[in-house]
Design an enzyme around this catalytic site. Structure first.
Site, mmCIF file in Angstrom:
data_model
loop_
_atom_site.group_PDB
_atom_site.id
_atom_site.type_symbol
_atom_site.label_atom_id
_atom_site.label_comp_id
_atom_site.label_asym_id
_atom_site.label_seq_id
_atom_site.Cartn_x
_atom_site.Cartn_y
_atom_site.Cartn_z
ATOM 1 N N HIS A 1 16.540 15.622 -7.943
ATOM 2 C CA HIS A 1 15.474 15.378 -7.131
ATOM 3 C C HIS A 1 14.217 15.892 -7.206
ATOM 4 C CE1 HIS A 1 18.431 13.471 -3.940
ATOM 5 N NE2 HIS A 1 19.147 14.278 -4.464
ATOM 6 N N CYS B 1 18.392 10.244 -7.740
ATOM 7 C CA CYS B 1 19.829 10.321 -7.297
ATOM 8 C C CYS B 1 20.268 9.063 -6.622
ATOM 9 C CB CYS B 1 19.817 11.849 -6.448
ATOM 10 S SG CYS B 1 21.276 12.568 -6.116
ATOM 11 N N GLU C 1 11.541 15.169 -5.889
ATOM 12 C CA GLU C 1 10.737 15.116 -4.707
ATOM 13 C C GLU C 1 11.236 16.468 -3.900
ATOM 14 O OE1 GLU C 1 13.476 13.430 -5.197
ATOM 15 O OE2 GLU C 1 14.570 12.946 -3.641
#
Ligand code: GLN
Length: 203
Positions: A172, A78, A174
């Protein structure tokens, strides 16, 4: 193997956790001297203007560009993707790393409240769709010849790309439980580490 996670702002803790869950050491990077003996660099999601400004402020731009040239694997998610792109100049203090041949448009999917999750087909990660979590993500408006598209949204909008050892996603990984994208990235880091070692042994 040791992965450096740029920890100036954004989702660096989440990236460190994902890497750790896969049994690999991850360290926070805030200063150029912390970049020695690093086998990969992750640039997290967050606010690309803040991250870019602080990269300039702390003298990280030049050393990071050198590592990218040396083939050290990067993963940018991102805002991290925006930092790796070649455009988005606001002023000299905000110039991105310009290490990937992609042009992006920031906040292309709307504001915070328009965040969404969409299953993505990513053949490099296997048959099961990957949860693509989009939070004010960028859109890739142009990708050079060397850029391989790893995933598209709605079949035609590139949202995960790879150029050599550089990987960038508009979403994302993560922030979701699925660790396959980190796993894919860490395999690239392991491969790079082993070929560099062999090369050193031979010279
Ligand atoms: N909109 C942010 C930017 O332009 C990126 C948002 C994110 O990383 N979730 O930097």
């Amino acid at each position: 193997m040791k992965i450096g996670v740029l920890s100036l702002q954004g989702t660096f803790i989440e990236h460190i956790n994902s890497v750790n869950k896969l049994g690999i050491e991850a360290v926070e990077i805030r200063l150029p001297e912390q970049l020695s003996n690093i086998n990969g660099i992750i640039i997290p999601g967050g606010e690309s203007t803040t991250i870019t400004y602080l990269m300039h402020y702390y003298g990280l731009v030049h050393p990071l560009k050198i590592l990218a040239k040396q083939g050290i694997p990067f993963l940018g998610t991102c805002a991290g993707m925006i930092c790796m792109a070649c455009n988005n100049h606001i002023s000299a203090a905000f110039e991105p790393l310009n290490i990937m041949d992609i042009k992006i448009m920031r906040n292309a999917f709307g504001r915070q409240r328009s965040s969404f999750e969409e299953p993505l087909e990513i053949p490099a990660l296997g048959d099961q769709p990957f949860p693509g979590l989009f939070i004010r993500g960028p859109r890739i408006v142009n990708a050079g010849k060397r850029v391989k598209i790893l995933a598209c949204l709605n079949g035609n909008m590139p949202v995960a790309v790879r150029q050599g050892n550089l990987i960038a996603t508009a979403f994302h990984p993560e922030l979701v439980k699925d660790l396959r994208l980190h796993e894919y990235y860490l395999e690239i880091c392991l491969l790079k580490q082993s070929t560099t070692k062999t090369h050193k042994q031979l010279t």
